[in-house]
Design an enzyme around this catalytic site. Structure first.
Site, PDB file in Angstrom:
ATOM      1  N   ASN A   1      14.430 -36.337 -66.507  1.00  0.00           N
ATOM      2  CA  ASN A   1      13.085 -36.493 -67.070  1.00  0.00           C
ATOM      3  C   ASN A   1      12.906 -35.608 -68.315  1.00  0.00           C
ATOM      4  OD1 ASN A   1      10.286 -36.198 -67.528  1.00  0.00           O
ATOM      5  ND2 ASN A   1       9.832 -36.780 -65.414  1.00  0.00           N
TER       6      ASN A   1
ATOM      7  N   ASP B   1      11.230 -30.506 -58.129  1.00  0.00           N
ATOM      8  CA  ASP B   1      10.603 -31.691 -57.548  1.00  0.00           C
ATOM      9  C   ASP B   1       9.103 -31.498 -57.658  1.00  0.00           C
ATOM     10  OD1 ASP B   1      11.042 -34.248 -56.480  1.00  0.00           O
ATOM     11  OD2 ASP B   1      10.333 -33.560 -54.532  1.00  0.00           O
TER      12      ASP B   1
ATOM     13  N   PHE C   1       3.764 -37.775 -69.378  1.00  0.00           N
ATOM     14  CA  PHE C   1       4.515 -38.783 -68.631  1.00  0.00           C
ATOM     15  C   PHE C   1       3.857 -38.990 -67.281  1.00  0.00           C
ATOM     16  CE2 PHE C   1       6.198 -34.668 -67.546  1.00  0.00           C
ATOM     17  CZ  PHE C   1       6.443 -34.747 -66.179  1.00  0.00           C
TER      18      PHE C   1
END
Ligand code: ITT
Length: 214
Positions: A39, A95, A171
């Site tokens: 990402n 995460d 995002f």
């Protein structure tokens, strides 16, 4: 002499001056940390946050199995255990997820799957007629260095889910998440502005404190 914000304003006449403290490591060397992620948005945020603190963030898209688990911590811990066996450098995995109170924490650990299936319009539909729209973004980093025990740090950002998509920056869920005490969504902010509130930035601050105290 102590140079304060007021001192600078008096001499430069600018009311909008912000003072940044740039802390470089004592030996003047920037430390490289590999961010194991696919990402790019995460990498951009981490780089902006860590650069002034003396860390260069380098993306490594090595991939790692994201176990199906109930908590972000479990996913991050499994991820770093997998990575550290194969990559012997200072590195971190992260995460993150969005936990919506009215949906009992959904999508939470399923945030990525939900984003790519029902998407933001689908999440907003789940909240049709819901007035209590509070939510929390959470981020958990797992950090590892060769021959040292890996550790976890976490950060949170509370806010509300908007009723429409707003902004094109960032995002994922950024266009529908408005942090507490703000009118703009993350999607309407620059990276720097998002970093003043975000779960990821808070987790990185905790990471830097741990690294500096090691
Ligand atoms: P990795 O390669 O690092 O795993 P990822 O995009 O798969 O990248 P995560 O599994 O940690 O990231 O995140 C789950 C989803 O949560 C992610 O795909 C986004 O949709 C959402 N998310 C996480 N952090 C976010 C943030 O700061 N802003 C908006 N959405 C975010």
């Amino acid at each position: 002499m102590r140079i304060t914000k007021r001192f600078i304003q008096r001499y430069l006449g600018d009311n909008n001056i912000s003072i940044y403290l740039v802390v470089y490591p004592a030996d003047g060397q920037m430390k490289t940390v590999y961010f194991i992620t696919g990402n790019k948005g995460k990498v951009l945020e981490a780089s902006e946050k860590l650069r002034p603190l003396g860390f260069t963030v380098v993306q490594k898209d090595l991939g790692y199995p994201e176990v199906q688990a109930d908590t972000l911590e479990e996913v991050a811990r499994h991820g770093i255990d997998h990575v550290r066996e194969r990559f012997q450098h200072p590195c971190m995995v992260e995460d993150a997820g969005l936990f919506i109170d009215a949906l009992h924490g959904f999508p939470g650990v399923y945030s990525k799957y939900v984003f790519f299936t029902i998407g933001l319009p689908g999440v907003l539909r789940l909240l049709d007629d819901v007035t209590e729209r509070t939510a929390v973004f959470r981020s958990v980093y797992a950090y590892s260095e060769p021959k040292k025990k890996p550790f976890l740090v976490a950060g949170e950002c509370t806010g509300v889910i908007t009723s429409t998509l707003r902004g094109t920056n960032g995002f994922g869920y950024d266009p529908i998440f408005c942090p507490e005490f703000e009118k703009r969504t993350f999607g309407e902010m620059t990276v720097d502005e998002k970093n003043q509130y975000s779960h990821r930035a808070k987790a990185l601050e905790a990471l830097v404190v741990k690294l500096k105290n090691k």
